[in-house]
Each structure stands twice: as structure tokens, then as C-alpha cells.
Design an enzyme around this catalytic site. Structure first.
Site, mmCIF file in Angstrom:
data_model
loop_
_atom_site.group_PDB
_atom_site.id
_atom_site.type_symbol
_atom_site.label_atom_id
_atom_site.label_comp_id
_atom_site.label_asym_id
_atom_site.label_seq_id
_atom_site.Cartn_x
_atom_site.Cartn_y
_atom_site.Cartn_z
ATOM 1 N N CYS A 90 -10.630 -26.072 1.886
ATOM 2 C CA CYS A 90 -11.670 -25.165 1.409
ATOM 3 C C CYS A 90 -12.952 -25.281 2.214
ATOM 4 O O CYS A 90 -13.928 -24.594 1.934
ATOM 5 C CB CYS A 90 -11.926 -25.388 -0.074
ATOM 6 N N CYS B 102 -11.433 -31.766 -5.509
ATOM 7 C CA CYS B 102 -12.877 -32.036 -5.435
ATOM 8 C C CYS B 102 -13.175 -33.466 -5.885
ATOM 9 O O CYS B 102 -14.049 -34.128 -5.325
ATOM 10 C CB CYS B 102 -13.657 -31.068 -6.322
#
Lengths: 125, 175
Positions: free
Chosen positions: A37, A106
Site C-alpha cells: 500500500c 498496519c
């Protein structure tokens, strides 16, 4: 996608955003990135003479969950020894922020950032 | 449509040489030709089974075109075909990441200053870096001397593409 309240809280009021001088001997800097990402995360810790983390800060370019994960861990590592900081697991971040499966990476990034910061510090000392 | 090869290799599907360098006009014409052959409209009177097959082929052809057209996903497809596995997780190349962070900080400053000249300079800087990655990919794939180093370039290209997207959305907001 809807963020949980805890993620929004950290996203809107991120704790400990900033930078320390990475050249200082008692500062450890962890730079990590998530290729998929394109998120970039910098996490820094500052230790006192007893080897306890007395301050931490971060700068993250990424989605809300990446910002919240790094904000959260800067709070968690304060007052911990390096070994205690290393024992923080991404699953704890997931639980605290109630991250959905697509955002687990994350929390992995934040865990890796702590590890990188501690490693950087140990290299200096 | 039996002439469509059964393959996971998108290059073969579109009858293109299996290599990184690609002739995009040849890619487009190969795509249009295949799309015509498998187009669902040609199968309205066919059996349900044949219609279903045509639908699947059409999807496959679309995927192949989309993957090969993009300089990043074409590299990833080549790596996959050569069974090279890249470490998917965290990147820890401090120098590269520091540069990425600086570029994002710069983007933030441009968002505040609304300086379009500076944004233009950032665009060309990122484009240069993207091109450098693609040139290195081209060199790695044509040398056929181990494809593992291509993983680093693919990773870097992912970061640069993301940055470029963010610069584009900033440009949209500012203009």
C-alpha cells in the site's frame, strides 16, 4: 470502510507526532514501509540511562489504521525497557484498535517499526 | 474459440514474447482481436455452457490485458511465471524509505503552499525515479541471470506509484 472509534480517535488526535534527532546516542530510529500500500512509517524511541524508554514519537504516511497503530505504540512503549518493547505483538494492536483483517498489515508494520527502532538503538550502544 | 491456449501465461494468451519490454500497440491490437473472438454477444444463441465459457474467457483476456499493460503488474507477472517469490511484508531499506518520507513531507508542504511549480518539479522527480526502476527491471529481466533482484525494484515501484497517485490527487484538489 468504517473505522472503529478507537482508530478515529488516534487518527484525529494522533499522540506523539514528531521527530527526534536521529544522530543522538540515546535515540533509536525505525523506518519501515509496506510495499503493497506504499505506507511509510518512522518510529523513534528515546531511552534514559537505565535503558527505559522515556519518550517516543512517530511520523506515518498511510491510511488511518497505520497512523492509529503507530500512535498507539508510541504510547505503549513509554516507560518500558527495550526488551519489554520488543515483546509487543501486532495482535495486541489489532485487539486494542479492533482492526479488521484487511488492516492487520498496519499493525504488523507498527510492530516491525518498534523492532527496527530498538535494533538501531542497540547498534549505537 | 478453441484456439485460445489453456495457459496462466498472459504473454502466451495474447501471443506476445515472454519478456518485460512490450510493444503496447501490439498489445492493444492483440487484445482487441481476442476480445472480438470471445465477446459474449457472439454466444447469445449458444448453449448455457458455451456462454459461460465465453464469459470466463472474456474475463481472462481482460485480466491479461490489464496486467500486461501496467509496467508494475507486468513485472510481477513475470516473477510469478518464473516462480520467484518476493518477500511480501515489511520493507526496511532505511535510505530508500527516508527518501520516500522526505518526498511525502514535500508533498505536504506543497499542499499548504499550493505551489504548482513545486508540484510539477516533484512530479518529474518521481517520474524519473519510476523510469529508473523500469530501466533496471528491463535490465534484470533481459539478462536472465536470476530474477530475485527484480523484487526490490518492484517494491520501490509500488512506493513510487503510490506517491505519484497522491501527487495526482493533490493536483486535482489544487487546480
Amino acid at each position: 470502510m468504517a473505522y472503529t472509534e478507537k482508530v478515529l480517535d488516534h487518527y484525529e488526535n494522533p499522540r506523539n507526532v514528531g521527530s527526534f534527532d536521529k544522530e543522538e546516542k540515546n535515540v533509536g530510529t525505525g523506518m519501515v514501509g509496506a510495499p503493497a500500500c506504499g505506507d511509510v512509517m518512522k518510529l523513534q524511541i528515546k531511552v534514559n540511562e537505565q535503558g527505559v524508554i522515556e519518550d517516543a514519537c512517530f511520523k506515518t504516511y498511510g491510511c488511518g489504521s497505520a497512523i492509529a497503530s503507530s500512535s498507539l505504540v508510541t504510547e505503549w512503549v513509554k516507560g518500558k525497557t527495550l526488551d519489554e518493547a520488543l515483546s509487543i505483538k501486532n495482535s495486541e494492536i489489532v485487539d486494542e484498535l479492533e482492526l479488521p483483517p484487511v488492516k492487520v498489515h498496519c499493525s504488523v508494520l507498527a510492530e516491525d517499526a518498534i523492532k527496527a527502532a530498538v535494533e538501531d538503538l542497540k547498534k549505537k550502544q | 474459440m478453441n484456439d485460445l491456449p489453456h495457459t496462466d501465461n498472459y504473454f502466451e494468451l495474447l501471443q506476445l514474447p515472454v519478456q518485460y519490454a512490450i510493444d503496447k500497440s501490439r498489445l492493444s491490437s492483440a487484445y482487441r482481436e481476442l476480445q472480438r473472438v470471445v465477446h459474449p454477444d457472439r454466444f447469445v444463441n449458444a448453449s448455457a455452457h458455451e456462454r459461460c465459457l465465453a464469459q470466463q474467457k472474456a474475463t481472462l483476456v481482460n485480466d491479461a490485458y490489464r496486467i500486461l499493460r501496467d509496467d508494475l503488474s507486468r513485472a510481477q507477472h513475470l516473477l510469478q511465471l518464473n516462480q520467484v517469490e518476493c518477500q511480501p511484508h515489511t520493507l526496511s531499506d532505511p535510505e530508500f524509505l527516508m527518501a520516500q518520507m522526505q518526498l511525502r513531507e514535500e508533498l505536504e508542504m506543497i499542499a499548504a503552499s499550493k505551489d504548482l511549480d513545486q508540484l510539477g518539479a516533484l512530479f518529474s522527480h518521481v517520474q524519473q525515479q519510476q523510469q529508473a526502476c523500469k530501466d533496471r527491471l528491463q535490465a534484470i529481466f533481459s539478462a536472465k541471470d536470476g530474477f530475485q533482484p527484480a523484487c526490490d525494484e518492484v517494491t520501490k515501484l509500488q512506493f513510487l506509484n503510490k506517491l505519484y497517485e497522491e501527487a495526482e490527487s493533490l493536483e486535482e484538489r489544487l487546480t
